[in-house]
Structure formats: C-alpha cells, structure tokens
Design a protein around this motif. Structure first.
Motif, mmCIF file in Angstrom:
data_model
loop_
_atom_site.group_PDB
_atom_site.id
_atom_site.type_symbol
_atom_site.label_atom_id
_atom_site.label_comp_id
_atom_site.label_asym_id
_atom_site.label_seq_id
_atom_site.Cartn_x
_atom_site.Cartn_y
_atom_site.Cartn_z
ATOM 1 N N ARG A 72 -9.868 -9.941 -22.074
ATOM 2 C CA ARG A 72 -11.103 -10.429 -22.691
ATOM 3 C C ARG A 72 -10.747 -11.018 -24.042
ATOM 4 N NH1 ARG A 72 -14.663 -5.369 -25.114
ATOM 5 N NH2 ARG A 72 -12.967 -4.251 -26.141
ATOM 6 N N GLU A 105 -15.548 -11.839 -19.741
ATOM 7 C CA GLU A 105 -16.346 -11.379 -20.874
ATOM 8 C C GLU A 105 -16.968 -10.033 -20.523
ATOM 9 O OE1 GLU A 105 -16.273 -12.788 -23.808
ATOM 10 O OE2 GLU A 105 -14.900 -14.257 -22.923
ATOM 11 N N ASN A 107 -18.283 -5.975 -22.465
ATOM 12 C CA ASN A 107 -18.418 -5.183 -23.685
ATOM 13 C C ASN A 107 -17.388 -4.048 -23.672
ATOM 14 O OD1 ASN A 107 -19.452 -2.990 -22.126
ATOM 15 N ND2 ASN A 107 -21.535 -3.814 -22.300
ATOM 16 N N ASP A 108 -17.364 -3.267 -24.743
ATOM 17 C CA ASP A 108 -16.357 -2.216 -24.887
ATOM 18 C C ASP A 108 -16.429 -1.187 -23.758
ATOM 19 O OD1 ASP A 108 -15.475 -3.425 -27.185
ATOM 20 O OD2 ASP A 108 -16.482 -2.044 -28.552
ATOM 21 N N ASP A 109 -17.637 -0.784 -23.396
ATOM 22 C CA ASP A 109 -17.795 0.235 -22.360
ATOM 23 C C ASP A 109 -17.324 -0.282 -21.004
ATOM 24 O OD1 ASP A 109 -18.844 2.017 -24.192
ATOM 25 O OD2 ASP A 109 -20.910 1.385 -23.834
ATOM 26 N N GLU A 110 -17.688 -1.495 -20.659
ATOM 27 C CA GLU A 110 -17.261 -2.085 -19.382
ATOM 28 C C GLU A 110 -15.742 -2.217 -19.343
ATOM 29 O OE1 GLU A 110 -21.211 -4.911 -18.600
ATOM 30 O OE2 GLU A 110 -19.473 -5.678 -19.712
ATOM 31 N N GLN A 144 -23.473 3.824 -21.304
ATOM 32 C CA GLN A 144 -24.128 2.945 -20.335
ATOM 33 C C GLN A 144 -25.356 3.578 -19.707
ATOM 34 O OE1 GLN A 144 -20.880 2.014 -17.662
ATOM 35 N NE2 GLN A 144 -20.351 0.157 -18.777
#
Length: 302
Positions: A72, A105, A107-110, A144
């Motif tokens: 990413r 793309e 986020n941090d959790d994904e 999440q």
C-alpha cells in the motif's frame, strides 16, 4: 512514487494469483523498484537469511517471483509491504532491482489482518511471533467492530486453525518481558506456564527471569500459579520469587507421559507444541469441571 516504466499485467481473477478465495478480481500486478519498499510497521515475523531463504533466492533467480507481494502507499513516497517480506528479501539477495506487487489501498486494520493471515500458517513461527501477530489482528478486528471477546478470538485464530482459547493464551504471552518470552521460544517454559507468568507485573517478571538466570531452575505450573496468586494479592517480592523457585525439587515430582501413546490421539500433522496446547486446554477444562463439582457438593451438604 510509481515509476513510469512499471509493467502492468491485468489478471482475470484473484485465483490466478493465489488459487484463493476470490476476494479481489481484476487487480493489476505492478513491478516497483526495490528501493521504494518499506517494511510493515511492527511486522512481528522474522525474515532470516537461512537455508530456506537461500532456496527461495535460487528459485527467484530461476523463475522470478511467482506470487506478487501486496503493498500500500507509504507516507512520504514509496510502498509499505503488507504481504511479501520474505520475497522482498529474496529479490534483494538475488540482485533484482524490482519486485512484482499488487498495490492496494487499505486502512491500518485491513492491512494488519492481511499481513497476519498471509504469514500465520508458516511452520517455523515462534510463540513470540504468534503472540504479537495475534494481538495485532485481535486489536484490528476490534477496531473494525467485531462483537464479543470470545467471538473475536475465534475469528483471529480461524486462518491458522487455532481455537479462541489458544488465541487468548498467545495474546497473554505478548505481555511477557523479552527474557521470559525467549524461554518460551526455546521451549524451556511451556505456553501454559508462560501464560500464568504473563499476569505478573513487569518488575515481578524481571525477578523471575533473574532468579532463573541465577539458579538455573524454571517454574513449574504449580509455582507459576503460586507466583500469580501472590502477585494479585500484592504480596510478591523478589525474595519470595527466589524462595518459591528454590523449592523446585520438592514441588515438581515429575510425570512422564509416553509421547508415542499420546500421539496416537492426534492427526499426524500435529507438532509436539500443538499437542501440548491441546493437553493443557483439556486439563484446564477438567480442572474447572472438578471445581464446579466441588462447589455443587458443598451446596448439597448445607
């Protein structure tokens, strides 16, 4: 930044890449310069220049990277590697300038969930690596919106086939100081004992590590439980830690179980450590049932 000469290959499906579960379709593989790659923040898994790595390097030299990494965008330019740290290192050792990746793309959790799931099934993972990885994934899933501690723990262990109870045990291990975690990695302290020691305050854990170093004696399950009880009561001191571990010969009578007999109850693929985890889980359940029966008997006599 993405190079203008980057080569892109359009895929028909996610299965073309991983033979996987169809989570993404039609993603593009892009070759990016090695110098633009950055490690995942807090990456808990080792990347060793060992025999297996050398085998990977030889494969890369001969066939290239067959499965692209997942990256990413990285703040300030370049890309953060989410999945593919070993392949990245193999490319470096093979003298390649670029590595094929999927730029996604997220986020941090994904990104954390993908990073953990793509590594957690490896056979050579240390308990310390698994502990940190499970803790990272657990916190990501909670962010999440996963519901309930038990259900979240079950979800964390799903990829590796670990139960929620096993996941919770590993997450507790992440609270151990480095010295004690090292003993767990070396299999000199079992997972169950390590879990009990993880409830001690950091200073108290340091006393345990110092006593082990001085006397060469490791706590038994009973001693670890005793240390935890004293800690929770606010009565544990360095002297008491030394005294309790000094009782090793009197407390630990030793029980020998035939591995050959025990292994017959488990699938052939189970490692000794997995067998140990199951046995401790069953013993813990048995202990709780015994305690429940004792309470019931006490009520009947009132």
């Amino acid at each position: 930044m993405r190079g203008s000469s980057a080569q892109k290959i359009k895929l028909t499906s996610y299965d073309d890449l991983f033979g996987g579960d169809g989570q993404a379709s039609g993603e593009a593989i892009t070759s990016v310069p090695i110098r633009e790659l950055h490690p995942f923040k807090g990456h808990p898994f080792r990347v060793l220049d060992d025999v297996k790595m050398q085998e990977t390097v030889e494969s890369v030299k001969k066939y290239g990277i067959l499965v692209p990494g997942i990256v990413r965008s990285y703040p300030g330019g370049g890309y953060e590697v989410v999945s593919g740290h070993r392949r990245w290192r193999a490319c470096e050792l093979a003298g390649l300038d670029e590595m094929p990746v999927i730029i996604r793309e997220m986020n941090d959790d994904e990104a954390t969930v993908i990073m953990v799931d793509s590594n957690i099934q490896r056979e050579d993972i240390l308990p310390s690596e698994k502990a940190k990885a499970y803790k990272m994934k657990y916190e990501a899933l909670k962010h999440q919106g996963s519901k309930g501690e038990k259900f979240t723990a079950d979800e964390v262990g799903e990829t590796a086939g670990d139960s929620g109870r096993t996941v919770q045990r590993y997450i507790r291990l992440a609270e151990l100081i480095q010295e004690l975690m090292g003993y767990v990695d070396e299999n000199r302290i079992s997972l169950a004992i390590g879990e009990k020691l993880s409830y001690l305050k950091k200073e108290e854990q340091t006393w345990v590590a110092e006593t082990i170093g001085a006397k060469g004696l490791f706590p038994s399950m009973a001693q670890a439980g005793q240390l935890r009880i004293l800690s929770e009561a606010g009565e544990l001191t360095a002297d008491k830690v030394y005294e309790i571990l000094g009782q090793k010969q009197n407390v630990d009578r030793g029980v020998t179980i035939s591995l050959k007999k025990v292994r017959g109850y488990f699938p052939p693929a189970y490692t000794n450590r997995q067998i140990e985890e199951v046995l401790y889980t069953l013993l813990e359940k048995w202990k709780q049932e015994r305690e429940s029966e004792g309470c019931a008997d006490a009520e009947d006599t009132v």
